[in-house]
Design a protein around this motif. Structure first.
Motif, mmCIF file in Angstrom:
data_model
loop_
_atom_site.group_PDB
_atom_site.id
_atom_site.type_symbol
_atom_site.label_atom_id
_atom_site.label_comp_id
_atom_site.label_asym_id
_atom_site.label_seq_id
_atom_site.Cartn_x
_atom_site.Cartn_y
_atom_site.Cartn_z
ATOM 1 N N GLN A 184 0.827 -1.205 0.000
ATOM 2 C CA GLN A 184 0.000 0.000 0.000
ATOM 3 C C GLN A 184 0.862 1.256 0.000
ATOM 4 O O GLN A 184 0.576 2.218 -0.709
ATOM 5 C CB GLN A 184 -0.938 0.008 1.208
ATOM 6 C CG GLN A 184 -1.865 1.232 1.229
ATOM 7 C CD GLN A 184 -2.785 1.248 2.433
ATOM 8 O OE1 GLN A 184 -2.729 0.358 3.281
ATOM 9 N NE2 GLN A 184 -3.621 2.259 2.518
ATOM 10 N N VAL A 185 1.924 1.255 0.793
ATOM 11 C CA VAL A 185 2.828 2.404 0.844
ATOM 12 C C VAL A 185 3.431 2.666 -0.531
ATOM 13 O O VAL A 185 3.430 3.802 -1.022
ATOM 14 C CB VAL A 185 3.950 2.181 1.884
ATOM 15 C CG1 VAL A 185 5.032 3.260 1.749
ATOM 16 C CG2 VAL A 185 3.380 2.176 3.299
ATOM 17 N N SER B 8 0.593 6.543 4.498
ATOM 18 C CA SER B 8 1.869 5.854 4.305
ATOM 19 C C SER B 8 2.817 6.110 5.469
ATOM 20 O O SER B 8 3.512 5.202 5.934
ATOM 21 C CB SER B 8 2.525 6.312 2.992
ATOM 22 O OG SER B 8 1.729 5.950 1.883
ATOM 23 N N ASN C 101 0.949 4.026 -3.036
ATOM 24 C CA ASN C 101 0.706 5.453 -2.799
ATOM 25 C C ASN C 101 1.835 6.305 -3.380
ATOM 26 O O ASN C 101 1.584 7.333 -4.015
ATOM 27 C CB ASN C 101 0.583 5.727 -1.297
ATOM 28 C CG ASN C 101 -0.759 5.308 -0.732
ATOM 29 O OD1 ASN C 101 -1.732 5.162 -1.464
ATOM 30 N ND2 ASN C 101 -0.822 5.089 0.572
#
Length: 222
Positions: free
Chosen positions: A114-115, A186, A118
């Motif tokens: 996910q980080v 994040s 992003n």
């Protein structure tokens, strides 16, 4: 994300259909060897679809997974595979030279994905209108830490001290995903691993984001 899923699965599906139809014709003509190569391509495409579905399923779960040993190189590979449609759509060149062996860090696989998603999404948005659109990704290792760097060729960061504040955004009003929460989320995810995330402007232009994480105590065999 749904557009990405549609694009990533539609392409191999169309190719599978084409290879299957051609294989049928080759078999009718007695060209078994050519038909066999087509069937091999169908098998490869099916495996690729399976990997794509697996990656999207894992990402969509957003599970509250425990902190464990995660191969950061595999995380990058998975995110790049999920993002292929976006890269093609926005004509973005990706430069990624993975280390020769896995690099294990302390974190959570889905949350690290996910980080990175992003960071990549923000980089693509920042390069909108730029003549050169390139994202450079690198993993650097030290004795105790590993660093994941993401650099773009956009205009850079106007206010580096604010980029991780909730609701701070440089995106136009009304633009999708322009709420300014991606980097803040994040930041929280990386902090939950005991890591750090920083952003600054590159001397040659563009922005650079660095995610620093503790390396796993024992490196696993490749």
């Amino acid at each position: 994300m749904s557009a990405g899923i549609s694009h990533e699965l539609n392409q191999p599906l169309m190719a599978i259909r084409s290879f299957a139809e051609n294989a049928e014709q080759f078999l009718q003509r007695g060209k078994v060897d050519v038909a066999g190569r087509n069937l091999s391509r169908i098998s490869e495409l099916a495996r690729r679809m399976g990997r794509i579905i697996s990656n999207f399923r894992a990402f969509a779960k957003q599970e509250s997974e425990p902190i464990t040993d995660v191969d950061i190189v595999a995380v990058v590979d998975a995110v790049l595979e999920m993002s292929e449609a976006r890269f093609a759509q926005d004509k973005v060149e990706v430069v990624w030279a993975p280390p020769p062996a896995p690099v294990y860090v302390r974190g959570g696989e889905v949350r690290l994905q996910q980080v990175l998603v992003n960071l990549i999404s923000n980089a693509i948005d920042a390069m909108e209108g730029s003549r050169q659109r390139r994202i450079e990704i690198a993993v650097e290792t030290g004795d105790q830490k590993a660093r994941l760097r993401v650099r773009d060729t956009g205009p850079g960061i106007a206010a580096p001290e604010k980029i991780f504040e909730p609701y701070y955004t440089t995106k136009a009003v009304g633009k999708a995903d322009g709420l300014g929460l991606g980097l803040s989320i994040s930041y929280g995810l990386v902090q939950s691993f005991g890591g750090d995330i920083r952003g600054h402007n590159h001397p040659d232009g563009g922005a650079v984001f660095t995610v620093e994480l503790a390396r796993a105590r024992v490196e696993k065999a490749a």
